[in-house]
Design a protein around this motif. Structure first.
Motif: not given
Length: 292
Positions: A23-25, A213-220
């Motif tokens: 989903g982050l790609t 860094m902007r999508e840190w919630r999903v990245s975390l």
């Protein structure tokens, strides 16, 4: 047989992590999404090691441990790069099938590097399960170019080499139980990989770096799932040869096919059903040999 439970937990968590990364790609790019598992996973591994240090003495890694861990860390990053090249050239199905040849190359490398020959029975089980993956993939091999086949097999071999590095590091630690060893090597490995990926993004992909860094919630979330999966992979590696772990993990292919049928109403072709049957037969054979 604790390694069996650890492997199944790791495979399940890895599937969830892959979904989170996918989903982050679009938002952060391929390299940014790849970096997430390392950069956002390292804090969880460091925290786990810190908690363990409260109650138990942490094994002190020597140069041998660091050497094995570095080998595993860098091989895993390189394997991911070749995987992405293969996917761009031939698509997900071909890339996945080629990379799942990993247990075969892993068994060969283990015998050479770690002096862990698996014997004819285990090699037969590994070969049978790997053949099942190739059939279950459902891809048209007549359309696969030799270049993509080479990069796909190389990706699988590098993933196998990374598993050898991780197991070598686990065995080289002077003391500690298998869980403590796994946590220690996990923190070291993710630390190395985070540093390498952060340097790459800072120098070559500033957009990807700002994106994660902007999508840190999903990245975390993806980082946590990746660390959780890796912890159980390492527990498995600490208890049995890596080829056993990776072969058992092929049941993930069967689970993915079943999930596709339930969620997306995708019917498997007869050849794919045969492949899934061979995977289960190979895994069952491996477990029977391991339990003997």
């Amino acid at each position: 047989m604790i390694w069996v439970a650890a492997t199944l937990i790791a495979a399940t968590a890895q599937t969830a992590r892959n979904a989170a990364q996918a989903g982050l790609t679009r938002q952060v790019g391929t390299m940014g999404a790849t970096a997430v598992r390392f950069v956002f996973g390292f804090p969880f591994a460091a925290a786990a090691l810190g908690l363990a240090a409260i109650w138990l003495p942490i094994p002190r890694p020597d140069l041998s441990v660091l050497g094995w861990a570095t080998l595993g860390a860098l091989a895993q990053i390189a394997a991911t790069a070749f995987m992405l090249v293969t996917m761009r050239g031939q698509g997900f199905g071909v890339a996945t099938a080629l990379m799942k040849t990993e247990p075969v190359t892993l068994a060969v490398i283990s015998a050479i590097v770690l002096a862990e020959p698996l014997g004819a029975a285990r090699m037969g089980a590994i070969g049978l399960a790997t053949l099942g993956v190739v059939l279950a993939s459902g891809v048209s091999w007549g359309r696969a170019g030799w270049g993509s086949v080479a990069t796909g097999v190389l990706a699988g071999a590098l993933f196998g080499l990374s598993a050898i590095g991780f197991r070598g590091a686990l065995l080289a630690l002077p003391d500690g139980g298998y869980v403590l060893r796994a946590v220690t090597i996990l923190a070291i490995t993710l630390g190395i990989q985070s540093a390498v990926m952060m340097a790459w993004l800072a120098l070559r992909d500033r957009r990807g770096l700002s994106g994660i860094m902007r999508e840190w919630r999903v990245s975390l979330g993806a980082g946590f799932l990746g660390t959780f999966a890796s912890l159980f992979w390492f527990i498995g590696f600490a208890l049995t040869p890596a080829a056993n772990v990776r072969t058992l993990a092929l049941v993930e292919v069967v689970m993915a096919q079943v999930l596709s049928g339930r969620l997306f109403r995708q019917r498997a072709a007869p050849l794919q059903l045969l492949g899934m049957g061979l995977i289960l037969a190979g895994v069952g054979w491996l477990l029977a040999v391991a339990a003997a």
